[in-house]
Design an enzyme around this catalytic site. Structure first.
Site, mmCIF file in Angstrom:
data_model
loop_
_atom_site.group_PDB
_atom_site.id
_atom_site.type_symbol
_atom_site.label_atom_id
_atom_site.label_comp_id
_atom_site.label_asym_id
_atom_site.label_seq_id
_atom_site.Cartn_x
_atom_site.Cartn_y
_atom_site.Cartn_z
ATOM 1 N N LYS A 54 0.843 -1.202 0.000
ATOM 2 C CA LYS A 54 0.000 0.000 0.000
ATOM 3 C C LYS A 54 0.878 1.252 0.000
ATOM 4 O O LYS A 54 0.616 2.214 -0.723
ATOM 5 C CB LYS A 54 -0.951 -0.022 1.218
ATOM 6 C CG LYS A 54 -2.041 -1.088 1.088
ATOM 7 C CD LYS A 54 -2.829 -1.333 2.367
ATOM 8 C CE LYS A 54 -3.811 -2.501 2.165
ATOM 9 N NZ LYS A 54 -4.583 -2.838 3.364
ATOM 10 N N GLN A 98 -4.776 -1.537 9.561
ATOM 11 C CA GLN A 98 -4.645 -2.871 8.982
ATOM 12 C C GLN A 98 -5.215 -3.917 9.940
ATOM 13 O O GLN A 98 -4.886 -3.951 11.123
ATOM 14 C CB GLN A 98 -3.155 -3.156 8.680
ATOM 15 C CG GLN A 98 -2.902 -4.440 7.919
ATOM 16 C CD GLN A 98 -3.491 -4.461 6.511
ATOM 17 O OE1 GLN A 98 -3.606 -3.430 5.862
ATOM 18 N NE2 GLN A 98 -3.881 -5.623 6.042
ATOM 19 N N ASP A 121 -11.234 2.382 3.800
ATOM 20 C CA ASP A 121 -11.530 0.947 3.724
ATOM 21 C C ASP A 121 -13.015 0.703 3.483
ATOM 22 O O ASP A 121 -13.420 -0.399 3.113
ATOM 23 C CB ASP A 121 -11.163 0.264 5.057
ATOM 24 C CG ASP A 121 -9.799 -0.426 5.008
ATOM 25 O OD1 ASP A 121 -9.451 -0.940 3.932
ATOM 26 O OD2 ASP A 121 -9.124 -0.436 6.045
#
Ligand code: GUN
Length: 281
Positions: A54, A98, A121
């Protein structure tokens, strides 16, 4: 029949190039770069690798990434305080924590603390609720990326039978909502589904997101189906999907490889969501 391979790596590269071009145009006008905060807790190797990918993707397109590597013994309060700070920062458009988190931290509390406008997200109940009402805002990256891949095929989604295997909050549930929004007839299978074979045999579109290989058998795949493999199983150091590609490709019309299918699209959609959050900010 031998299936056509759906090339997620190529489409993701194209999307990154488009995103880079848009950011570059704005930067030339003196606008500040988009900023993405990525929080990684502990030392899970897979999570470290995902966060690295990422970060590199952000660098490539001109998104400023702020990576927070936190110790596994951070308290929930310390983490929530950090998220509150990031919610307030004008140089940060997106916040990603995460997953999975250490067991002493409540994942739901973390997700609900992120400002929905910075929830790149798409996991916050506000964003998932908007998707459920077919008024999507920030959309969960993996299902969103899969919809982009399906959009490149010579295929009408409306009226198709779609079967999603795996009902996680990250992939399965939002995937079912995306396919429903595209007017598919959707079945969402999970660990208590009584006859998985029977469900899969009906699927015009099959999305496998179990996280286990060898459960779905290639013989169950309907001839001519679209097969999307979300699985990321590391077996003897080799990355494999949930589906046996070679045998499934003998029955399917289209199929995603692992690696090079869904994975790169997830990262590309994270960049796209960060861009959307930045445009709004
Ligand atoms: N862990 C596995 N997939 C994801 C994802 O898409 N986002 C976050 N935040 N964590 C994950």
């Amino acid at each position: 029949m031998t299936a056509q391979r759906i090339d997620g790596k190529q489409l993701a590269a194209q999307l990154r190039a488009d995103i880079k071009s848009e950011i570059t145009t704005h930067l030339k006008k003196g606008v500040r770069a988009p900023g993405l905060a990525v929080i990684l807790i502990g030392h899970d190797l897979a999570s470290q690798l995902y966060v690295k990918n990422k970060r590199l993707a952000c660098e490539e397109v001109g998104i400023h990434s702020f990576v927070f590597n936190l110790s596994a013994d951070i308290t929930e309060k310390e983490l929530l305080d950090l998220i509150h700070d990031l919610n307030q920062r004008a140089d940060i458009d997106g916040i990603l924590v995460q997953l999975p988190l250490p067991s002493h931290i409540t994942t739901q509390a973390v997700i609900e603390t992120i400002d929905p406008q910075k929830d790149v997200d798409g996991f916050h109940p506000y964003n998932l609720g908007r998707l459920a009402q077919f008024q999507p805002t920030l959309r969960p990256c993996t299902p969103y990326g899969i919809m982009m891949l399906l959009g490149t095929l010579d295929l009408t989604l409306k009226g198709k039978r779609a079967v999603v295997v795996g009902a996680s909050n990250i992939v399965g549930k939002p995937m079912a909502l995306e396919l429903l929004m595209a007017k598919c007839t959707v079945t969402l299978c999970h660990s208590a589904t009584l006859n998985l074979q029977e469900e899969i045999e009906k699927a015009d579109i099959l999305v496998a997101a179990l996280g286990h290989p060898h459960v779905i058998r290639s013989e169950w795949i309907k001839p001519g189906a679209v097969v999307i493999d979300v699985g990321m199983n590391r077996i003897d150091g080799v990355l494999k999907g949930d589906i046996a590609y070679e045998t499934a490709a003998q029955r399917a019309a289209w199929i995603t490889p692992v690696p090079g299918g869904v994975g790169p699209m997830t990262v590309a959609m994270l960049l796209k969501n960060t861009l959307s959050a930045w445009r709004r900010g």
